[in-house]
Scaffold this motif. Structure first.
Motif, short mmCIF file in Angstrom:
data_model
loop_
_atom_site.label_atom_id
_atom_site.label_comp_id
_atom_site.label_asym_id
_atom_site.label_seq_id
_atom_site.Cartn_x
_atom_site.Cartn_y
_atom_site.Cartn_z
N ASP A 44 0.83 -1.20 0.00
CA ASP A 44 0.00 0.00 0.00
C ASP A 44 0.87 1.25 0.00
O ASP A 44 0.59 2.22 -0.70
N LYS A 45 1.92 1.23 0.79
CA LYS A 45 2.83 2.38 0.88
C LYS A 45 3.50 2.63 -0.47
O LYS A 45 3.60 3.77 -0.92
N SER A 46 3.93 1.57 -1.14
CA SER A 46 4.57 1.70 -2.45
C SER A 46 3.60 2.24 -3.49
O SER A 46 3.96 3.10 -4.30
N ARG A 47 2.37 1.73 -3.47
CA ARG A 47 1.36 2.24 -4.42
C ARG A 47 1.08 3.71 -4.16
O ARG A 47 0.93 4.50 -5.09
N HIS A 48 1.04 4.07 -2.89
CA HIS A 48 0.80 5.47 -2.55
C HIS A 48 1.95 6.35 -3.07
O HIS A 48 1.70 7.44 -3.60
N ALA A 49 3.17 5.91 -2.91
CA ALA A 49 4.32 6.68 -3.39
C ALA A 49 4.23 6.91 -4.90
O ALA A 49 4.53 8.01 -5.39
N GLU A 50 3.81 5.91 -5.63
CA GLU A 50 3.65 6.05 -7.09
C GLU A 50 2.55 7.06 -7.41
O GLU A 50 2.70 7.86 -8.34
N LYS A 51 1.47 7.03 -6.66
CA LYS A 51 0.38 7.99 -6.88
C LYS A 51 0.86 9.42 -6.63
O LYS A 51 0.54 10.34 -7.38
N VAL A 52 1.63 9.59 -5.56
CA VAL A 52 2.13 10.94 -5.24
C VAL A 52 3.03 11.44 -6.37
O VAL A 52 2.92 12.59 -6.79
N LYS A 53 3.90 10.58 -6.89
CA LYS A 53 4.77 10.97 -8.01
C LYS A 53 3.92 11.44 -9.19
O LYS A 53 4.24 12.45 -9.83
N LYS A 54 2.86 10.72 -9.49
CA LYS A 54 1.97 11.10 -10.59
C LYS A 54 1.27 12.42 -10.29
O LYS A 54 1.13 13.26 -11.18
#
Length: 133
Positions: free
Chosen positions: A56-66
């Motif tokens: 979940d944390k990794s997916r969130h980091a990708e969303k923030v980058k986007k």
């Protein structure tokens, strides 16, 4: 020359400004986008332990980058970026590293007892402010 007008154009411009502001704030703090995403995830999204998983944390980091690079211009994106700015600016580390708390300075007009009491009060207030964040 084509002139764009309307709400979406205004939102798009504001989003672009906020993305730049966030990048500048991150640069000032020395945080990478991933550092920020992790802090935001743990402090804002997972404060109750509902997510708590590395995927979940990794997916969130990708969303923030986007969110910081996408030109998508929705009101929802705009509000999210505003929350990011508020989070960074109110973060304990940001205030401590970039905007230190005000320190008391003696003006020479008070007696020694008053200065000591004010120094103690100032120290206690700084501690309370740091604990609240």
């Amino acid at each position: 020359m084509l002139v764009r007008m309307g709400k979406n154009w205004e939102i798009s411009e504001e989003i672009s400004k906020l993305q730049g502001k966030i990048r500048n704030l991150l640069k000032e703090t020395g945080w990478s986008v991933k550092d920020f995403a992790d802090k935001y995830f743990w402090e804002e999204l997972d404060s109750d332990g509902a997510y708590g998983d590395e995927d979940d944390k990794s997916r969130h980091a990708e969303k923030v980058k986007k969110h910081l690079s996408s030109s998508s211009s929705t009101a929802k994106r705009l509000e999210l970026l505003k929350k990011y700015v508020e989070f960074i600016e109110t973060s304990r580390l940001y205030r401590k590293d970039v905007m230190p708390l005000r320190r008391e300075t003696a003006s020479g007009m008070q007696d020694a007892g008053f200065k000591a009491a004010m120094r103690k009060l100032s120290s206690e207030l700084n501690e309370l402010l740091l604990k609240k964040s």
